[in-house]
Design a protein around this motif. Structure first.
Motif, mmCIF file in Angstrom:
data_model
loop_
_atom_site.group_PDB
_atom_site.id
_atom_site.type_symbol
_atom_site.label_atom_id
_atom_site.label_comp_id
_atom_site.label_asym_id
_atom_site.label_seq_id
_atom_site.Cartn_x
_atom_site.Cartn_y
_atom_site.Cartn_z
ATOM 1 N N SER A 297 0.848 -1.175 0.000
ATOM 2 C CA SER A 297 0.000 0.000 0.000
ATOM 3 C C SER A 297 0.895 1.240 0.000
ATOM 4 O O SER A 297 1.875 1.310 0.743
ATOM 5 C CB SER A 297 -0.886 -0.022 1.243
ATOM 6 N N TYR A 298 0.568 2.212 -0.843
ATOM 7 C CA TYR A 298 1.366 3.424 -0.981
ATOM 8 C C TYR A 298 0.580 4.636 -0.487
ATOM 9 O O TYR A 298 -0.620 4.746 -0.739
ATOM 10 C CB TYR A 298 1.704 3.676 -2.449
ATOM 11 N N SER A 299 1.263 5.564 0.158
ATOM 12 C CA SER A 299 0.646 6.848 0.485
ATOM 13 C C SER A 299 0.562 7.655 -0.810
ATOM 14 O O SER A 299 1.112 7.254 -1.838
ATOM 15 C CB SER A 299 1.511 7.602 1.505
ATOM 16 N N GLU A 300 -0.113 8.797 -0.770
ATOM 17 C CA GLU A 300 -0.205 9.637 -1.966
ATOM 18 C C GLU A 300 1.179 10.004 -2.481
ATOM 19 O O GLU A 300 1.465 9.900 -3.665
ATOM 20 C CB GLU A 300 -0.992 10.917 -1.671
ATOM 21 N N GLU B 262 4.087 8.537 -1.881
ATOM 22 C CA GLU B 262 4.802 7.345 -2.367
ATOM 23 C C GLU B 262 4.288 6.907 -3.738
ATOM 24 O O GLU B 262 5.078 6.539 -4.612
ATOM 25 C CB GLU B 262 4.659 6.194 -1.374
ATOM 26 N N GLY C 84 -7.909 5.865 -5.208
ATOM 27 C CA GLY C 84 -7.228 5.329 -4.034
ATOM 28 C C GLY C 84 -8.251 4.932 -2.991
ATOM 29 O O GLY C 84 -9.452 5.068 -3.186
ATOM 30 N N ASN D 29 -4.925 10.633 4.189
ATOM 31 C CA ASN D 29 -4.722 9.215 4.485
ATOM 32 C C ASN D 29 -5.029 8.310 3.294
ATOM 33 O O ASN D 29 -5.219 7.114 3.462
ATOM 34 C CB ASN D 29 -5.592 8.788 5.677
ATOM 35 N N ARG D 30 -5.091 8.881 2.100
ATOM 36 C CA ARG D 30 -5.372 8.060 0.920
ATOM 37 C C ARG D 30 -4.239 7.081 0.697
ATOM 38 O O ARG D 30 -3.078 7.396 0.850
ATOM 39 C CB ARG D 30 -5.564 8.934 -0.315
ATOM 40 N N ARG D 31 -4.625 5.858 0.319
ATOM 41 C CA ARG D 31 -3.655 4.796 0.050
ATOM 42 C C ARG D 31 -3.894 4.275 -1.362
ATOM 43 O O ARG D 31 -5.017 4.243 -1.843
ATOM 44 C CB ARG D 31 -3.798 3.647 1.050
ATOM 45 N N TYR D 32 -2.819 3.848 -1.994
ATOM 46 C CA TYR D 32 -2.874 3.330 -3.358
ATOM 47 C C TYR D 32 -2.237 1.948 -3.389
ATOM 48 O O TYR D 32 -1.205 1.716 -2.764
ATOM 49 C CB TYR D 32 -2.150 4.271 -4.324
ATOM 50 N N SER D 33 -2.853 1.066 -4.122
ATOM 51 C CA SER D 33 -2.346 -0.305 -4.234
ATOM 52 C C SER D 33 -1.238 -0.370 -5.278
ATOM 53 O O SER D 33 -1.016 0.580 -6.040
ATOM 54 C CB SER D 33 -3.487 -1.250 -4.633
#
Length: 123
Positions: free
Chosen positions: A19-22, A24, A47, A53-57
């Motif tokens: 999981s990546y932060s915005e 990252e 995301g 706190n958005r996360r990206y796969s």
């Protein structure tokens, strides 16, 4: 007895999804934060979560890299990117349908072959 079938086994290592932060995700896809936010506003990427706190796969990051490549390396505008991404999704669905159809044909052929063998044994 010769079998007309081939068994294919694919071994892939199991990895936990990252999981990546915005920040990252933007860095990993070679985009700036403004571009990431623009792409999200256009609905080209989504995301998880909200605000900071958005996360990206991993899949989201690969999708962002594809968008970047289409724009920067191939010169496709955002409207074109949308069309290309739609066509890629459609192609993937059609490939999946083709594999399912092939599987069904193989099952039917197997059944027909078995019936033919049983019939010949009885004759």
């Amino acid at each position: 007895m010769d079998s007309p079938f081939i068994t294919r086994i694919v071994v892939q290592p199991y990895t936990t999804p990252r999981s990546y932060s915005e920040h990252e995700a933007a860095t990993a896809s070679h985009l700036n934060m403004r571009t990431l936010h623009s792409l999200e506003a256009l609905g080209l990427v989504q995301g998880e979560g909200s605000g900071k706190n958005r996360r990206y796969s991993e899949e989201d990051v690969l999708h962002l890299r594809r968008i970047r490549r289409l724009q920067h390396e191939l010169g496709v505008n955002l409207e074109g990117v949308e069309v290309v991404l739609y066509l890629l999704r459609r192609l993937a669905m059609l490939q999946q349908e083709l594999e399912q159809t092939r599987s069904q044909v193989t099952e039917i052929q197997s059944s027909a072959w078995q019936l033919s063998s049983d019939w010949q044994e009885q004759a």
